[in-house]
Design a protein around this motif. Structure first.
Motif, PDB file in Angstrom:
ATOM      1  N   MET A  61      10.579   0.696   8.721  1.00 50.62           N
ATOM      2  CA  MET A  61      11.037   1.839   7.827  1.00 50.62           C
ATOM      3  C   MET A  61      10.013   1.393   7.212  1.00 50.62           C
ATOM      4  O   MET A  61       9.343  -0.163   6.600  1.00 50.62           O
ATOM      5  CB  MET A  61      12.137   1.306   6.969  1.00 50.62           C
ATOM      6  CG  MET A  61      13.352   2.091   8.292  1.00 50.62           C
ATOM      7  SD  MET A  61      14.952   1.983   7.768  1.00 50.62           S
ATOM      8  CE  MET A  61      16.242   2.111   9.382  1.00 50.62           C
ATOM      9  N   LYS A  62       9.929   2.228   5.926  1.00 53.20           N
ATOM     10  CA  LYS A  62       8.890   2.309   5.098  1.00 53.20           C
ATOM     11  C   LYS A  62       9.220   2.690   4.046  1.00 53.20           C
ATOM     12  O   LYS A  62       8.809   3.333   3.214  1.00 53.20           O
ATOM     13  CB  LYS A  62       7.441   2.403   5.542  1.00 53.20           C
ATOM     14  CG  LYS A  62       6.497   2.205   6.362  1.00 53.20           C
ATOM     15  CD  LYS A  62       5.346   1.056   6.613  1.00 53.20           C
ATOM     16  CE  LYS A  62       4.573   0.656   7.613  1.00 53.20           C
ATOM     17  NZ  LYS A  62       3.884  -0.801   6.844  1.00 53.20           N
ATOM     18  N   PRO A  63      10.570   1.667   3.302  1.00 49.56           N
ATOM     19  CA  PRO A  63      10.868   2.481   2.088  1.00 49.56           C
ATOM     20  C   PRO A  63       9.922   2.819   0.824  1.00 49.56           C
ATOM     21  O   PRO A  63       8.691   1.833   0.565  1.00 49.56           O
ATOM     22  CB  PRO A  63      11.644   1.532   1.594  1.00 49.56           C
ATOM     23  CG  PRO A  63      12.253   1.123   2.912  1.00 49.56           C
ATOM     24  CD  PRO A  63      10.749   0.995   3.910  1.00 49.56           C
ATOM     25  N   TYR A  99      16.790  -7.356  11.109  1.00 45.41           N
ATOM     26  CA  TYR A  99      16.997  -8.809  11.456  1.00 45.41           C
ATOM     27  C   TYR A  99      16.174 -10.305  10.942  1.00 45.41           C
ATOM     28  O   TYR A  99      16.231 -10.552  11.188  1.00 45.41           O
ATOM     29  CB  TYR A  99      16.148  -8.486  13.014  1.00 45.41           C
ATOM     30  CG  TYR A  99      15.050  -7.956  13.249  1.00 45.41           C
ATOM     31  CD1 TYR A  99      14.458  -9.527  13.645  1.00 45.41           C
ATOM     32  CD2 TYR A  99      13.742  -7.779  13.041  1.00 45.41           C
ATOM     33  CE1 TYR A  99      13.466  -9.570  13.924  1.00 45.41           C
ATOM     34  CE2 TYR A  99      12.813  -7.909  13.038  1.00 45.41           C
ATOM     35  CZ  TYR A  99      12.467  -9.484  13.950  1.00 45.41           C
ATOM     36  OH  TYR A  99      10.951  -9.032  13.762  1.00 45.41           O
ATOM     37  N   LYS A 100      14.817  -9.237  10.107  1.00 45.43           N
ATOM     38  CA  LYS A 100      14.824 -10.703   8.990  1.00 45.43           C
ATOM     39  C   LYS A 100      14.937  -9.975   7.802  1.00 45.43           C
ATOM     40  O   LYS A 100      15.021  -8.505   7.884  1.00 45.43           O
ATOM     41  CB  LYS A 100      13.114 -10.492   9.406  1.00 45.43           C
ATOM     42  CG  LYS A 100      11.946  -9.670   9.807  1.00 45.43           C
ATOM     43  CD  LYS A 100      11.291 -10.962  10.390  1.00 45.43           C
ATOM     44  CE  LYS A 100      10.020  -9.317  10.426  1.00 45.43           C
ATOM     45  NZ  LYS A 100       8.841 -10.101  10.980  1.00 45.43           N
ATOM     46  N   LYS A 101      14.303 -10.554   6.566  1.00 49.80           N
ATOM     47  CA  LYS A 101      14.373 -10.471   5.569  1.00 49.80           C
ATOM     48  C   LYS A 101      12.858  -9.202   5.302  1.00 49.80           C
ATOM     49  O   LYS A 101      11.966  -9.249   5.652  1.00 49.80           O
ATOM     50  CB  LYS A 101      14.245 -11.686   4.289  1.00 49.80           C
ATOM     51  CG  LYS A 101      13.993 -11.572   3.312  1.00 49.80           C
ATOM     52  CD  LYS A 101      13.474 -12.989   2.660  1.00 49.80           C
ATOM     53  CE  LYS A 101      13.951 -12.501   0.738  1.00 49.80           C
ATOM     54  NZ  LYS A 101      13.551 -13.358  -0.431  1.00 49.80           N
ATOM     55  N   PRO A 102      13.061  -7.755   4.481  1.00 48.19           N
ATOM     56  CA  PRO A 102      12.506  -6.987   4.478  1.00 48.19           C
ATOM     57  C   PRO A 102      11.334  -7.583   3.243  1.00 48.19           C
ATOM     58  O   PRO A 102      10.883  -8.583   2.456  1.00 48.19           O
ATOM     59  CB  PRO A 102      12.755  -5.927   3.461  1.00 48.19           C
ATOM     60  CG  PRO A 102      14.835  -6.208   3.798  1.00 48.19           C
ATOM     61  CD  PRO A 102      14.714  -7.887   3.610  1.00 48.19           C
ATOM     62  N   MET A 103       9.787  -7.268   4.188  1.00 47.77           N
ATOM     63  CA  MET A 103       8.669  -7.471   3.439  1.00 47.77           C
ATOM     64  C   MET A 103       8.338  -6.935   2.091  1.00 47.77           C
ATOM     65  O   MET A 103       7.855  -5.658   2.293  1.00 47.77           O
ATOM     66  CB  MET A 103       8.042  -7.832   4.567  1.00 47.77           C
ATOM     67  CG  MET A 103       7.665  -8.384   5.344  1.00 47.77           C
ATOM     68  SD  MET A 103       6.563  -8.733   6.883  1.00 47.77           S
ATOM     69  CE  MET A 103       7.324  -7.359   8.073  1.00 47.77           C
ATOM     70  N   ILE A 104       7.875  -7.534   1.268  1.00 45.78           N
ATOM     71  CA  ILE A 104       8.031  -6.346  -0.406  1.00 45.78           C
ATOM     72  C   ILE A 104       5.962  -7.165  -0.408  1.00 45.78           C
ATOM     73  O   ILE A 104       6.331  -8.282  -0.716  1.00 45.78           O
ATOM     74  CB  ILE A 104       8.857  -6.893  -1.115  1.00 45.78           C
ATOM     75  CG1 ILE A 104       9.992  -6.879  -0.844  1.00 45.78           C
ATOM     76  CG2 ILE A 104       8.026  -5.836  -2.912  1.00 45.78           C
ATOM     77  CD1 ILE A 104      11.263  -7.108  -1.382  1.00 45.78           C
ATOM     78  N   HIS A 105       5.158  -6.061  -0.607  1.00 45.08           N
ATOM     79  CA  HIS A 105       4.230  -5.779  -0.919  1.00 45.08           C
ATOM     80  C   HIS A 105       3.546  -5.573  -2.301  1.00 45.08           C
ATOM     81  O   HIS A 105       5.228  -5.135  -2.934  1.00 45.08           O
ATOM     82  CB  HIS A 105       3.243  -5.200  -0.219  1.00 45.08           C
ATOM     83  CG  HIS A 105       3.362  -5.945   1.258  1.00 45.08           C
ATOM     84  ND1 HIS A 105       3.292  -7.089   2.168  1.00 45.08           N
ATOM     85  CD2 HIS A 105       4.313  -5.077   2.290  1.00 45.08           C
ATOM     86  CE1 HIS A 105       3.635  -7.030   3.230  1.00 45.08           C
ATOM     87  NE2 HIS A 105       4.418  -5.649   3.173  1.00 45.08           N
ATOM     88  N   ILE A 106       2.776  -5.360  -2.866  1.00 40.20           N
ATOM     89  CA  ILE A 106       2.335  -5.293  -4.071  1.00 40.20           C
ATOM     90  C   ILE A 106       3.241  -3.742  -4.716  1.00 40.20           C
ATOM     91  O   ILE A 106       3.593  -3.676  -6.032  1.00 40.20           O
ATOM     92  CB  ILE A 106       0.745  -5.002  -5.078  1.00 40.20           C
ATOM     93  CG1 ILE A 106       0.711  -6.459  -4.729  1.00 40.20           C
ATOM     94  CG2 ILE A 106       0.479  -4.277  -5.794  1.00 40.20           C
ATOM     95  CD1 ILE A 106      -0.250  -7.249  -4.669  1.00 40.20           C
TER      96      ILE A 106
END
Length: 123
Positions: A61-63, A99-106
């Motif tokens: 997903m790309k929220p 299933y794993k912590k969401p990856m947050i970018h800038i």
């Protein structure tokens, strides 16, 4: 890749998010909330390398970055199934889970969810 993301913005699909909470040391889930998100099956060569042969069981997903507080590891989703008319605090029929912590970018974020097929009752 930019073109693919532009395309994704137009193609948000409905799904239901059940946020996880813990009560007396047990996992429970809040009532499903209807949201609209972009998601795609994981199908690139990179996915095969990083996830392994299970990669068809995942969705990416790309929220919007503004939604970063909405998603947490362990939250469940009804994506290809509808939530029951009476809320199930275990969201047993939810078909996907973060299933794993969401990856947050800038300026973006990525949430990987895994299909829950074959889960045991009480999981």
């Amino acid at each position: 890749m930019g073109h693919q993301l532009r395309n994704l913005r137009r193609n948000k699909r409905k799904l239901y998010l059940c946020q996880k909470y813990i009560e007396n040391g047990k996992d429970f889930f809040h009532e499903p909330v209807l949201i609209h998100e972009n998601y795609l099956p994981t199908n690139s060569e990179g996915d095969l390398i990083s996830i392994g042969m299970d990669y068809p069981m995942y969705l990416r997903m790309k929220p919007e970055i503004s939604e970063r507080d909405l998603f947490h590891e362990g939250d469940r989703f009804y994506i290809y199934t509808e939530p029951p008319s009476t809320h199930d605090k275990l969201c047993k029929n939810a078909d996907y889970e973060i299933y794993k912590k969401p990856m947050i970018h800038i300026d973006s974020m990525e949430v990987m969810v895994k299909r829950r097929s074959g889960v045991r009752d009480g999981d």
